[in-house]
Every structure is written in structure tokens, then in C-alpha cells.
Design an enzyme around this catalytic site. Structure first.
Site, short mmCIF file in Angstrom:
data_model
loop_
_atom_site.label_atom_id
_atom_site.label_comp_id
_atom_site.label_asym_id
_atom_site.label_seq_id
_atom_site.Cartn_x
_atom_site.Cartn_y
_atom_site.Cartn_z
N ARG A 177 -9.15 1.83 2.15
CA ARG A 177 -8.98 0.37 2.26
C ARG A 177 -9.40 -0.39 1.02
NH1 ARG A 177 -5.23 0.15 6.05
NH2 ARG A 177 -5.92 1.12 7.99
N ASP B 49 6.85 4.17 5.82
CA ASP B 49 5.85 3.79 6.82
C ASP B 49 6.07 2.33 7.18
OD1 ASP B 49 3.66 3.87 8.49
OD2 ASP B 49 2.23 3.43 6.89
N GLU C 168 -5.12 5.79 10.28
CA GLU C 168 -4.14 4.97 11.00
C GLU C 168 -3.43 5.88 11.99
OE1 GLU C 168 -3.12 1.19 8.19
OE2 GLU C 168 -1.68 2.82 8.12
N HIS D 279 -1.91 -4.84 15.38
CA HIS D 279 -2.42 -4.30 14.11
C HIS D 279 -2.14 -5.28 12.97
CE1 HIS D 279 -3.29 -1.54 10.85
NE2 HIS D 279 -2.08 -1.73 10.37
N GLU E 64 -9.94 -2.04 11.84
CA GLU E 64 -9.87 -3.01 12.94
C GLU E 64 -11.04 -2.84 13.92
OE1 GLU E 64 -5.56 -3.25 14.49
OE2 GLU E 64 -5.69 -1.43 13.30
N THR F 169 -1.16 12.30 4.25
CA THR F 169 -0.76 11.83 5.58
C THR F 169 -0.63 13.07 6.44
OG1 THR F 169 0.43 9.92 4.67
CG2 THR F 169 0.99 10.58 6.91
N GLN G 222 -6.60 0.19 -1.51
CA GLN G 222 -5.44 -0.55 -1.01
C GLN G 222 -5.59 -2.06 -1.22
OE1 GLN G 222 -4.86 -0.07 3.22
NE2 GLN G 222 -3.23 -1.59 3.30
N GLU H 37 -0.56 6.78 14.24
CA GLU H 37 0.85 6.38 14.25
C GLU H 37 1.72 7.42 14.95
OE1 GLU H 37 2.45 4.49 10.82
OE2 GLU H 37 0.50 4.39 9.79
N LYS I 107 -2.75 4.93 0.02
CA LYS I 107 -2.21 5.65 1.18
C LYS I 107 -1.44 6.91 0.81
CE LYS I 107 -1.80 1.61 4.12
NZ LYS I 107 -2.03 2.16 5.47
N ASP J 105 -2.03 8.24 9.00
CA ASP J 105 -1.81 7.72 7.65
C ASP J 105 -3.18 7.33 7.08
OD1 ASP J 105 -0.82 6.47 5.38
OD2 ASP J 105 -0.21 4.65 6.44
O1 LIG Z 1 -1.13 -6.12 5.67
C1 LIG Z 1 -1.38 -5.36 4.74
O2 LIG Z 1 -1.56 -5.77 3.61
C2 LIG Z 1 -1.49 -3.90 4.95
C3 LIG Z 1 -1.19 -3.28 6.07
C4 LIG Z 1 -1.38 -1.86 6.29
O3 LIG Z 1 -2.23 -1.17 5.75
C5 LIG Z 1 -0.57 -1.28 7.35
C6 LIG Z 1 0.29 -0.09 7.08
O4 LIG Z 1 0.09 0.91 6.40
C7 LIG Z 1 1.45 -0.03 7.96
C8 LIG Z 1 1.03 0.37 9.32
O5 LIG Z 1 0.62 1.52 9.48
O6 LIG Z 1 1.11 -0.44 10.25
CA LIG Z 2 0.43 3.17 8.07
MG LIG Z 3 -0.54 8.09 3.77
#
Ligand SMILES: O=C(O)/C=C/C(=O)CC(=O)CC(=O)O
Ligand SMILES: [Ca+2]
Ligand SMILES: [Mg+2]
Length: 413
Positions: A235, A126, A198, A133, A358, A255, A238, A200, A251, A231
Site C-alpha cells: 500500500r 484486475d 486483496e 471496497h 480496509e 498475485t 502503491q 478476489e 501490485k 492480489d
Molecule cells: O482506488 C485506488 O486508488 C486503488 C484501488 C485498489 O488498490 C484496488 C485494486 O487493486 C482493484 C481491486 O482489487 O478492487
Molecule cells: Ca486488486
Molecule cells: Mg498483484
């Protein structure tokens, strides 16, 4: 492409978004039969091998053998010449009035089939290719730092995902559990409180390279097609786990991808140049003289049927060709069925963002839904759907297959 004659299968079955210029592939099961590689025409699916049989000796043995498969796996193992041959033969059959009756006799309405994963996912990467973003997430996750990390404009950042947790549209999944940060004191274990999406675009790869690189100008030989991808991202899990190796369990629980893979060839008329680059690139990523590898796709995101955002894929900074060149520049090669997503798609406006993180700015700016309620992150029972359209040839429209999933309550609770 020639216009469908009124008596062709293309004219009889084709619909806006799914006419003869599109022809996405999927894996379908009808009744008790085993899964088969299918091609979509309008609201019907046809067995690819059966349609090729109608072309008699005009189709090579390699093409017939590859199509006689439960999914796209057979075709992905072949070269682009075979992909083009199969697509050309399907279009010729659907446009030929002499074959209409035979085709209509085998067409199965979509309402009578189950759609599985369109291919066996090999490796999954990914990427993080969209600057809007990346800047938004940087500001929300790391408010005291530069939003874009120092490497961002020099290479497409990505992480390895869990290929085995990719599921086809329509698969519901339980809310993930994991270690969540607490405002005071140590983290706690429990169901995610900040479950997100997400939006994508995923790229399906084929024509294997056992070892070696795929330079920018060879991307066309290896990118078979596109799907929508969601995806799903927890959060809270993560944000606690990602330092310093990047996202992992936040994540890797699920998906969702569309059950239909749109062939790259169907999007020839939607290719656009990526946003202007403002940082010089290493030669393996320098696409200033390359064919345009971005796509004019608008991804519509709905929550329980209410459209929340329309995310413009054309805003994505890094292209699929650059991501593929990057993935393989160390000599890794690629396998049939490797898959990568381009990163969450966002545009400059709030209603163009591709994640609730976001849209609701980390939970601090709730969204007011049509029913007057306030929303930040996903609740049990919520359903998210993504659809996308792109311009096709001669004023036609290409409608990517829908990508839908629903959140169930956490397991064992
Ligand atoms: O910047 C970060 O720590 C995390 C970013 C993401 O969660 C983004 C990711 O999964 C990739 C994307 O889909 O753009
Ligand atoms: Ca992603
Ligand atoms: Mg995923």
C-alpha cells in the site's frame, strides 16, 4: 445429474465440496512424470486424458487432443462445446460403476502430487468492481475527495497487471521493495511497510477471439471457470506511485491463484443477480435483461490459521460478463489463458472486508488477534489463506481451491 451409485468412483472418492458436481481442473506432477492436466475428485486427482480414454470412441478427437496436455491450455484454446463434452464425459465416467476399478487404479492422492499453475496466463487485468471496497479505499487514499471517482458507476475500472507474476497457491514470496512515501521530506527506497492482501475471484478465459468484441450474451462462451486470487498489494508503494496511471509495482510483484479452476458449469446453481444498479448504463454494459452473472461465493480469509473475514462475492457491483464486454469493447479480442480478477471483495461489515487496508482502516484501527497482539499490515512470516464455498446442485457444496501464500523477508537484506 444422477445420484452416484454406491459402486461408482464418484461415491468412492467424492467429498463434500469436491464431489462429481464440481470437478475442478489443475496441472499436477506426480513423481518424476511431466505435468499433466488433472481433474480433482475428493482428495484425489485423475489424469483427464486417461479418464477420457476409458470412454472409448464416445469422445471426439478434438476433446481427447485438448485433454492430452500439461495444463488447461489445450482446452482453453477450444470452444465451449468441447469444454462441455469433456466435463460431461468425466461425469459419466465417474458415475459409471463399470469404470470404477479402472478409475480408482489411476487416482493419485493429492498428498502425492505437486500442483502448478493450472494454465499459462496470457494477459491479466484486475478490475475494481466492488462498491464497498472502492468507497473504503477512496476514503482512505483520498480523504478530501468523493470516495467513488466520477467514472466508477459508468464502467468497470481496471488496470493491466503483470501476467508473469501470477503464481500458484503455496508459493512464498519476498516482501517487495520500492519507493515509499515518508511523513516528512522525499520518499525513500526500501521494503514495503504496508504489505496487504486483496481477496478476489479470478476468471479464466478461453475460446479465443483474435480481434473483436465479446458482448454480454456471449460471455458464457468464453468464461471457462473461476479461481480464488490474492492480489498482494504494497500500500505504501502503491499510494505514492499510482498518480495518475494507477497501480504498478505496488501490485506487480506477486498475485497468488488457486491451483484449481472451477468450471463455470459447476456454479450454475450459485449464480445470482448483482446489486441493483442506480446509474443508467451504455448498451454494451446494460445487463438488465441478461442472465445473472454474479456468484453466491463466500470467501473466508485466514491469517496464520485465524479466520479474520468472510467476504461476500455476491456484493460485487460489476459482473464478470460486464468486465469481459468492457475489456473487449474497443475490439481487443481475447486469447486463450487471458485472466481477469473482479476486484477486492468487501461487504458492509468490518468482518466482511477483503483487505487489511480496509479492516484496519489504513492502519488507524488495528485488529486484535486471538493471541492478544495488535495487527495492521503483514509481517515477515505471515501466511494468508483464502477458501470459498458456493451452493452446488441438489444441496451439494462447491469448495473452490485454496489460495495460500507466505511473506518471506525482503531479498538481499
Ligand atoms: O482506488 C485506488 O486508488 C486503488 C484501488 C485498489 O488498490 C484496488 C485494486 O487493486 C482493484 C481491486 O482489487 O478492487
Ligand atoms: Ca486488486
Ligand atoms: Mg498483484
Amino acid at each position: 445429474m444422477s445420484t452416484p451409485s454406491p459402486t461408482s468412483a464418484a461415491a468412492a472418492l467424492g467429498t463434500v465440496g469436491n464431489g462429481v458436481e464440481h470437478l475442478p481442473y489443475g496441472s499436477f506432477t506426480a513423481g518424476d512424470a511431466a505435468p499433466r492436466l488433472g481433474v480433482r475428485l475428493g482428495d484425489h486427482v485423475l489424469d483427464v486424458a486417461a479418464v477420457l480414454d476409458l470412454a472409448g470412441g464416445n469422445v471426439s478427437a478434438a476433446a481427447r487432443e485438448a485433454a492430452d496436455s500439461p495444463s488447461l491450455d489445450g482446452l482453453l484454446a477450444c470452444s465451449k462445446a468441447v469444454w462441455d463434452e469433456v466435463r460431461g464425459a468425466l461425469q459419466a465416467a465417474f458415475l459409471d460403476p463399470a469404470r470404477t476399478d479402472a478409475i480408482l487404479a489411476t487416482a493419485v492422492p493429492l498428498s502425492d502430487v505437486t500442483l502448478g499453475l493450472p494454465f499459462t496466463v496470457a494477459d491479466y487485468v484486475d478490475f475494481y468492481g466492488n462498491e464497498f471496497h472502492a468507497r473504503n479505499v477512496g476514503k482512505i487514499f483520498r480523504p478530501h475527495m468523493e470516495p467513488l471517482t466520477a467514472n466508477w458507476k459508468h464502467l468497470p475500472i481496471g488496470y493491466h497487471g503483470r501476467a508473469g507474476t501470477i503464481v500458484p497457491s503455496g508459493t512464498d514470496f519476498p516482501r517487495p521493495q520500492g519507493m515509499r512515501p515518508e511523513p516528512e521530506g522525499p520518499p525513500s527506497f526500501g521494503p514495503s511497510r504496508r504489505l496487504d492482501i486483496e481477496a478476489e475471484v479470478g476468471f479464466v478465459l478461453g475460446s479465443p477471439v483474435p480481434q473483436g468484441r465479446v458482448p454480454l450474451h456471449e460471455a458464457e462462451q468464453h468464461v471457462f471457470g473461476l479461481t480464488l486470487a490474492n492480489d498482494w498489494s504494497a500500500r505504501d508503494i502503491q499510494s505514492f506511485e499510482y498518480v495518475p496511471l494507477g497501480p504498478n509495482l505496488g501490485k506487480s510483484f506477486c498475485t497468488t491463484i488457486s491451483p484449481w479452476v472451477t468450471p463455470l458449469a459447476a456454479l450454475a446453481g450459485s449464480r445470482v443477480a448483482p446489486p441493483p444498479r442506480d446509474t443508467p448504463l451504455a448498451s454494451y454494459l446494460d445487463d438488465s435483461d441478461a442472465d445473472p452473472w454474479c456468484f453466491d461465493l463466500q470467501i473466508e480469509i485466514s491469517l496464520n490459521g485465524e479466520v479474520i473475514s468472510v467476504a461476500p462475492f455476491a456484493e460485487t457491483y460489476w459482473t464478470a460478463a460486464q468486465m469481459l464486454a468492457h475489456m473487449t469493447v474497443n475490439g481487443a479480442g481475447l486469447r486463450a489463458g487471458d485472466f481477469f480478477a473482479g476486484g477486492t471483495v468487501s461487504g458492509p461489515e468490518r468482518n466482511q472486508r477483503g483487505s487489511f487496508l480496509e479492516i484496519c482502516w489504513g492502519g488507524s484501527e488495528p485488529l486484535t488477534l486471538k493471541d492478544g497482539s495488535e495487527f495492521t499490515f503483514l509481517r515477515d512470516g505471515d501466511e494468508v489463506s483464502m477458501r470459498a464455498t458456493a451452493p452446488g446442485p441438489d444441496g451439494s457444496v462447491i469448495a473452490l481451491g485454496e489460495c495460500t501464500g507466505r511473506v518471506l523477508p525482503p531479498a538481499n537484506s
